[in-house]
Design a protein around this motif. Structure first.
Motif, PDB file in Angstrom:
ATOM      1  N   GLU A 279       0.829  -1.207   0.000  1.00 45.34           N
ATOM      2  CA  GLU A 279       0.000   0.000   0.000  1.00 45.34           C
ATOM      3  C   GLU A 279       0.862   1.255   0.000  1.00 45.34           C
ATOM      4  N   LEU A 280       1.878   1.284   0.857  1.00 44.08           N
ATOM      5  CA  LEU A 280       2.753   2.455   0.911  1.00 44.08           C
ATOM      6  C   LEU A 280       3.450   2.674  -0.426  1.00 44.08           C
ATOM      7  N   GLN A 281       3.932   1.596  -1.033  1.00 38.23           N
ATOM      8  CA  GLN A 281       4.624   1.721  -2.314  1.00 38.23           C
ATOM      9  C   GLN A 281       3.688   2.221  -3.403  1.00 38.23           C
ATOM     10  N   GLN A 282       2.456   1.732  -3.400  1.00 37.26           N
ATOM     11  CA  GLN A 282       1.473   2.184  -4.392  1.00 37.26           C
ATOM     12  C   GLN A 282       1.192   3.668  -4.242  1.00 37.26           C
ATOM     13  N   TRP A 283       1.000   4.123  -3.020  1.00 34.15           N
ATOM     14  CA  TRP A 283       0.728   5.557  -2.803  1.00 34.15           C
ATOM     15  C   TRP A 283       1.927   6.400  -3.212  1.00 34.15           C
ATOM     16  N   LEU A 284       3.119   5.964  -2.901  1.00 34.91           N
ATOM     17  CA  LEU A 284       4.316   6.712  -3.296  1.00 34.91           C
ATOM     18  C   LEU A 284       4.487   6.714  -4.816  1.00 34.91           C
ATOM     19  N   ASP A 285       4.209   5.582  -5.459  1.00 34.84           N
ATOM     20  CA  ASP A 285       4.330   5.493  -6.916  1.00 34.84           C
ATOM     21  C   ASP A 285       3.311   6.377  -7.628  1.00 34.84           C
TER      22      ASP A 285
ATOM     23  N   ALA B 250      -2.851   8.242   1.015  1.00 32.27           N
ATOM     24  CA  ALA B 250      -2.476   8.751  -0.309  1.00 32.27           C
ATOM     25  C   ALA B 250      -1.992  10.193  -0.221  1.00 32.27           C
ATOM     26  N   ASN B 251      -2.628  10.979   0.653  1.00 32.08           N
ATOM     27  CA  ASN B 251      -2.211  12.371   0.839  1.00 32.08           C
ATOM     28  C   ASN B 251      -0.808  12.435   1.431  1.00 32.08           C
ATOM     29  N   ALA B 252      -0.558  11.655   2.481  1.00 34.01           N
ATOM     30  CA  ALA B 252       0.743  11.689   3.155  1.00 34.01           C
ATOM     31  C   ALA B 252       1.878  11.342   2.209  1.00 34.01           C
ATOM     32  N   ALA B 253       1.601  10.501   1.212  1.00 41.26           N
ATOM     33  CA  ALA B 253       2.645  10.095   0.273  1.00 41.26           C
ATOM     34  C   ALA B 253       3.278  11.297  -0.423  1.00 41.26           C
ATOM     35  N   TYR B 254       2.498  12.356  -0.644  1.00 45.32           N
ATOM     36  CA  TYR B 254       3.029  13.539  -1.324  1.00 45.32           C
ATOM     37  C   TYR B 254       4.126  14.205  -0.500  1.00 45.32           C
TER      38      TYR B 254
ATOM     39  N   TYR C  62       5.972  12.669   1.855  1.00 44.97           N
ATOM     40  CA  TYR C  62       7.108  11.751   1.975  1.00 44.97           C
ATOM     41  C   TYR C  62       7.875  11.624   0.663  1.00 44.97           C
ATOM     42  N   LYS C  63       7.194  11.796  -0.450  1.00 45.45           N
ATOM     43  CA  LYS C  63       7.890  11.717  -1.743  1.00 45.45           C
ATOM     44  C   LYS C  63       8.816  12.930  -1.933  1.00 45.45           C
ATOM     45  N   CYS C  64       8.556  14.000  -1.200  1.00 50.97           N
ATOM     46  CA  CYS C  64       9.396  15.197  -1.303  1.00 50.97           C
ATOM     47  C   CYS C  64      10.735  15.038  -0.586  1.00 50.97           C
ATOM     48  N   ILE C  65      10.849  14.055   0.297  1.00 43.98           N
ATOM     49  CA  ILE C  65      12.046  13.922   1.131  1.00 43.98           C
ATOM     50  C   ILE C  65      13.231  13.404   0.325  1.00 43.98           C
ATOM     51  N   ASP C  66      14.328  14.124   0.408  1.00 43.15           N
ATOM     52  CA  ASP C  66      15.606  13.649  -0.119  1.00 43.15           C
ATOM     53  C   ASP C  66      16.313  12.959   1.040  1.00 43.15           C
ATOM     54  N   THR C  67      16.307  11.640   1.052  1.00 41.61           N
ATOM     55  CA  THR C  67      16.766  10.867   2.213  1.00 41.61           C
ATOM     56  C   THR C  67      18.279  10.713   2.292  1.00 41.61           C
ATOM     57  N   GLN C  68      18.992  11.121   1.258  1.00 40.46           N
ATOM     58  CA  GLN C  68      20.393  10.743   1.088  1.00 40.46           C
ATOM     59  C   GLN C  68      21.275  11.088   2.288  1.00 40.46           C
ATOM     60  N   ASN C  69      21.141  12.306   2.824  1.00 41.45           N
ATOM     61  CA  ASN C  69      22.066  12.750   3.871  1.00 41.45           C
ATOM     62  C   ASN C  69      21.436  12.798   5.264  1.00 41.45           C
ATOM     63  N   ILE C  70      20.200  12.336   5.389  1.00 46.26           N
ATOM     64  CA  ILE C  70      19.505  12.413   6.670  1.00 46.26           C
ATOM     65  C   ILE C  70      20.004  11.313   7.614  1.00 46.26           C
TER      66      ILE C  70
ATOM     67  N   LYS D 281       9.499   3.139   5.518  1.00 48.13           N
ATOM     68  CA  LYS D 281       9.466   2.825   4.088  1.00 48.13           C
ATOM     69  C   LYS D 281      10.438   3.698   3.288  1.00 48.13           C
ATOM     70  N   VAL D 282      10.415   5.011   3.515  1.00 48.13           N
ATOM     71  CA  VAL D 282      11.253   5.877   2.675  1.00 48.13           C
ATOM     72  C   VAL D 282      12.725   5.778   3.050  1.00 48.13           C
ATOM     73  N   PHE D 283      13.012   5.351   4.285  1.00 48.57           N
ATOM     74  CA  PHE D 283      14.404   5.176   4.706  1.00 48.57           C
ATOM     75  C   PHE D 283      14.810   3.703   4.724  1.00 48.57           C
TER      76      PHE D 283
END
Length: 328
Positions: A23-29, A67-71, A73-81, A152-154
């Motif tokens: 579900e999380l992956q679908q909302w993010l996709d 589905a709303n929250a995915a927007y 979380y999709k904005c997060i650049d996780t690389q340096n966090i 999920k995003v990390f």
């Protein structure tokens, strides 16, 4: 080790690991590679957003707000966090301050997230904090509803990040400023990410809030169930206009202005205190009179309502996701 259990799994969201991950992956996709900013209207930005330092996201059951929250979380650049500060309101325990967790990790159906105990102790040494009991911690959903998305995003580097959960009480304006000043150095650190948990307008008699404005030119009023369908704009449109005004104020990054908006409208934004602490932190780093075009930027990228209210007998909750960018 004391793990905070995922007490809302199986009710507010699925407790099945594979189903939750799907579900999380679908909302993010489903979030487009270029998201349209809804407040202010018109601009678009590619995701993830480089330099992002915070997001605002909802905490309702995932069938309503996932589905709303995915927007956000999709904005997060996780690389340096390396560390995630999670600020959520208290729905059950009455607090006039903020509270820290005593748990060593937070459980999700996907896996556990380590709590940064050293930083929790560091915060305790710097200010006035209460400590959540395990019961209070596990009763509160505003923090838990963000944990699956955080995991999920990390996911690819979950062992490299830590969590700092903060329950935010019903704070006075001056207390919001105090915690904002205390947290400002952590917000300034590009290795930290702040997640602010909040739903927006809770409308209906069951929430004790029936604000209605039939048109922009008319004075607002409170509806009662016997009013049925009012003659002006649909109720849901009045709610959207109310929320949009609040979101626009938040994008101004002005703690005082947001407090004035809340005083004027009493909008039932349940995470208004966590949002206010974030604004106070930004204002400490970037005083309002010194902000310019190259300064901090907060934009809302998604807005929804649980239902389109047409009758005064109905109810709804609004959900919004946003990101905060700070100059490097």
């Amino acid at each position: 080790m004391t793990a905070r259990q995922a007490t809302h799994a199986g009710s507010w969201y699925t407790d099945d690991r594979e189903q939750l991950d799907y579900e999380l992956q679908q909302w993010l996709d489903n979030v487009p590679e270029q998201v349209t900013e809804v407040i202010p209207v018109g601009d678009s930005c590619p995701v993830p957003v480089k330099g992002i330092r915070a997001i605002i996201g909802p905490h309702a059951g995932f069938s309503y707000s996932g589905a709303n929250a995915a927007y956000g979380y999709k904005c997060i650049d996780t690389q340096n966090i390396k560390r995630v500060f999670l600020l959520g309101p208290s729905h059950h325990a009455y607090l006039k301050t903020c509270a820290l967790s005593q748990c060593t990790e937070y459980s999700t159906p996907l896996g556990n997230i380590r709590v940064d105990q050293e930083l929790v102790q560091e915060l305790q040494d710097k200010g006035e904090w209460r400590l959540m009991s395990t019961r209070v911690d596990q009763d509160e959903h505003s923090l838990e509803m963000h944990l699956p998305y955080i995991y999920k995003v990390f996911e690819s580097r979950i062992e490299q990040i830590s969590l700092v959960p903060i329950m935010v009480g019903s704070l006075a304006f001056e207390t919001e400023q105090k915690y904002g000043k205390l947290l400002a150095p952590y917000l300034a650190d590009p290795e930290n990410l702040f997640i602010i948990s909040s739903d927006f307008c809770h409308w209906g008699s069951r929430f004790g809030y029936t604000y209605y404005q039939s048109s922009e030119d008319n004075q607002p009023c409170d509806l009662s169930a016997r009013d049925g369908r009012p003659n002006g704009v649909p109720i849901w449109e009045s709610i959207q206009r109310l929320d949009s005004e609040g979101m626009d104020v938040i994008t101004q990054l002005d703690h005082v202005m947001f407090r004035e908006y809340l005083d004027d409208t009493s909008n039932t934004i349940c995470g208004n205190h966590p949002i206010s602490v974030l604004l106070a932190a930004v204002n400490h780093l970037y005083p309002k009179d010194a902000q310019n075009r190259d300064g901090p930027r907060l934009r809302f990228v998604k807005y929804d309502q649980s239902s389109k209210v047409c009758s005064a007998k109905d109810s709804s909750v609004s959900y919004a996701s946003a990101y905060l960018w700070l100059p490097c």
